[in-house]
Design a protein around this motif. Structure first.
Motif, mmCIF file in Angstrom:
data_model
loop_
_atom_site.group_PDB
_atom_site.id
_atom_site.type_symbol
_atom_site.label_atom_id
_atom_site.label_comp_id
_atom_site.label_asym_id
_atom_site.label_seq_id
_atom_site.Cartn_x
_atom_site.Cartn_y
_atom_site.Cartn_z
ATOM 1 N N UNK A 30 1.287 -0.888 -0.199
ATOM 2 C CA UNK A 30 0.069 0.030 0.053
ATOM 3 C C UNK A 30 0.907 1.642 0.254
ATOM 4 N N UNK A 31 0.799 2.308 -0.333
ATOM 5 C CA UNK A 31 1.270 3.482 -0.854
ATOM 6 C C UNK A 31 2.064 3.804 0.222
ATOM 7 N N UNK A 32 0.983 4.284 1.616
ATOM 8 C CA UNK A 32 0.877 4.898 2.563
ATOM 9 C C UNK A 32 0.348 4.190 3.930
ATOM 10 N N UNK A 33 1.209 4.923 5.292
ATOM 11 C CA UNK A 33 -0.218 4.556 6.396
ATOM 12 C C UNK A 33 -0.389 5.517 7.147
ATOM 13 N N UNK A 34 -1.331 5.981 6.230
ATOM 14 C CA UNK A 34 -1.673 7.427 7.099
ATOM 15 C C UNK A 34 -3.308 6.954 7.223
ATOM 16 N N UNK A 35 -3.994 7.200 7.142
ATOM 17 C CA UNK A 35 -5.362 7.917 8.177
ATOM 18 C C UNK A 35 -5.909 7.335 6.845
ATOM 19 N N UNK A 60 5.186 -0.735 2.772
ATOM 20 C CA UNK A 60 4.943 0.684 2.424
ATOM 21 C C UNK A 60 5.952 1.962 2.820
ATOM 22 N N UNK A 61 5.292 3.615 2.303
ATOM 23 C CA UNK A 61 6.327 4.079 2.480
ATOM 24 C C UNK A 61 6.196 4.569 4.091
ATOM 25 N N UNK A 62 5.873 4.742 5.125
ATOM 26 C CA UNK A 62 5.446 4.757 6.292
ATOM 27 C C UNK A 62 3.483 5.376 6.225
ATOM 28 N N UNK A 63 3.883 5.840 7.323
ATOM 29 C CA UNK A 63 2.964 6.349 8.243
ATOM 30 C C UNK A 63 2.799 6.890 9.755
ATOM 31 N N UNK A 64 1.548 7.197 9.371
ATOM 32 C CA UNK A 64 0.649 7.413 11.313
ATOM 33 C C UNK A 64 0.571 6.073 11.726
ATOM 34 N N UNK A 65 0.289 4.780 11.334
ATOM 35 C CA UNK A 65 0.030 4.116 11.946
ATOM 36 C C UNK A 65 1.353 3.203 11.322
ATOM 37 N N UNK A 66 1.446 3.095 10.994
ATOM 38 C CA UNK A 66 2.979 2.258 11.085
ATOM 39 C C UNK A 66 3.220 1.173 12.616
ATOM 40 N N UNK A 82 4.329 4.288 -3.135
ATOM 41 C CA UNK A 82 3.924 5.141 -3.074
ATOM 42 C C UNK A 82 4.399 5.665 -5.617
ATOM 43 N N UNK A 83 5.467 5.688 -5.856
ATOM 44 C CA UNK A 83 5.718 5.983 -6.776
ATOM 45 C C UNK A 83 4.877 4.874 -8.333
#
Length: 407
Positions: A30-35, A60-66, A82-83
């Motif tokens: 998944x691209x990111x683990x944001x909301x 994933x590239x990261x995010x607040x849910x990591x 996310x590329x």
């Protein structure tokens, strides 16, 4: 075996010694683990995999849910998922294939289009089972765009997050019709329960939002983008004010995510309607159970189809009246006439992009007497518990994995 997910929700699964996925490695990308619904689902499925003894990897590239992913036993693999540049995506195929070989991945599950193309190429080369979840309606206004979207229907099993989404896939990608499995987005009803929210959490939110003690709240949760209907809400707020409503605060809770131009448009619309102080942008809210319980009504006035409708389910779980656009999948989650008798409603359906209809439905919801509101809350909670539980979503998804690996 009974296990706990996220906030204590009980999920009955076979013991880790006998579960078919024990010892297996499943990689979600998944691209990111944001909301967001896709991101939250990735974490929930990782938690379910861990509980049955599988290795749950998320590229994933990261995010607040990591941090939550890791706390639930999932493993974060930093990856440029996310590329969208075609050259970068092509280079990512080899990198992703090597990652799958290194981690001895048994199955890959993609949750977004650009990384799905990367995963499709890598899994075909490695002969790995491949699953996709069609999380959104996806713009398909051109042949090229529909081709780009079609990657989400090219997997061994295509999970649709609603009946609406399944119909959309059949219409746009008929070649996939025999591989579609409907798995509704699941909600953790232990976290989204009125008894789980303390008065202090509600008070903290009201204070942070600048809501006066006498004011009721109409809440619109969602990222700040045009199709979420914030402008429709502002116009409905103006109409309610002009009709004599003086004690309601309208809260727009969500990230701008870089849409600065749209934010300026919202602020201009609020100023033109002379609603400064009554309609407020409050940014991202990290305590949605408390937000729903703080609200007198929750609105989902989308002007384009939603692929599922998580907000409406969570609000009903908290017993808060909901008003939703009669568009996309959201009406599947909210019972309203003529779908059901008036005494069986769990919320209101209104035509999309109709501020007058939205204002009228909000007025009706705000005018509910305590006994009628309590009865609606009980019906709504029972409805969503029957159809949209986290346990059902995790079980059904793991069943898909088992079937593919068993094959």
């Amino acid at each position: 075996m009974s296990i706990s997910l996220r906030s204590g929700a009980q999920l009955s699964l076979p013991s880790t010694e006998t579960h078919p996925l024990a010892g297996r490695t499943v990689l979600q990308i998944i691209p990111e683990l944001e909301a967001g619904g896709a991101e939250r689902t990735a974490v929930d499925i990782a938690a379910g995999l861990t509980e049955v003894g599988a290795r749950a990897l998320v590229a994933t590239e990261g995010g607040r849910l990591v941090a939550e992913l890791q706390a639930k036993g999932g493993i974060w693999l930093p990856f440029p998922a996310a590329a969208k540049n075609p050259v970068s995506m092509l280079l990512n195929v080899r990198t992703f294939a090597l990652l799958c070989k290194r981690e001895r991945v048994d199955l890959v599950h993609a949750r977004s289009r650009a990384p799905a193309w990367v995963a499709l190429a890598a899994t075909r080369a490695l002969k790995l089972p491949f699953v996709t979840t069609y999380h959104g309606s996806y713009n398909a206004r051109s042949t090229v765009k529909n081709l780009y979207n079609s990657v989400m229907a090219r997997s061994d099993v295509v999970i649709a997050n609603s009946g609406y989404t399944a119909d959309l896939i059949r219409a746009r990608h008929p070649f996939a019709r025999d591989r579609i499995r409907v798995v509704h987005r699941g909600t953790d009803f232990s976290a989204f329960a009125p008894s789980a929210v303390s008065p202090e959490r509600i008070s903290a939110l009201r204070s942070a939002w600048g809501v006066e003690p006498h004011q009721r709240i109409v809440l619109l949760p969602g990222r700040l983008t045009g199709w979420k209907g914030q402008k429709v809400m502002i116009e409905a707020a103006r109409q309610l004010r002009d009709a004599g409503d003086e004690d309601t605060a309208f809260i727009l809770a969500g990230d701008a995510q870089g849409r600065d131009g749209y934010v300026r448009e919202l602020d201009d619309a609020i100023a033109r309607a002379k609603l400064e102080g009554r309609v407020r942008r409050v940014g991202h809210c990290s305590d949605m159970p408390a937000a729903f319980l703080a609200a007198a009504v929750v609105a989902v006035p989308s002007t384009e189809p939603e692929a599922f409708g998580r907000v409406a389910v969570e609000a009903q779980a908290m017993g808060t009246p909901v008003v939703v656009s009669n568009l996309g999948a959201v009406p599947e989650t909210v019972l309203a006439p003529p779908q059901v008798a008036p005494q069986e409603r769990s919320g209101w359906h209104v035509p999309p992009d109709d501020a007058a209809a939205l204002a009228e439905a909000l007025r009706e919801a705000l005018a509910l007497r305590p006994s009628a509101r309590d009865a609606l809350a009980r019906r709504a909670r029972l409805h969503v518990e029957r159809h949209f539980s986290l346990a059902s979503m995790v079980n059904d998804t793991l069943d898909v994995y088992c079937a593919l690996l068993g094959r």
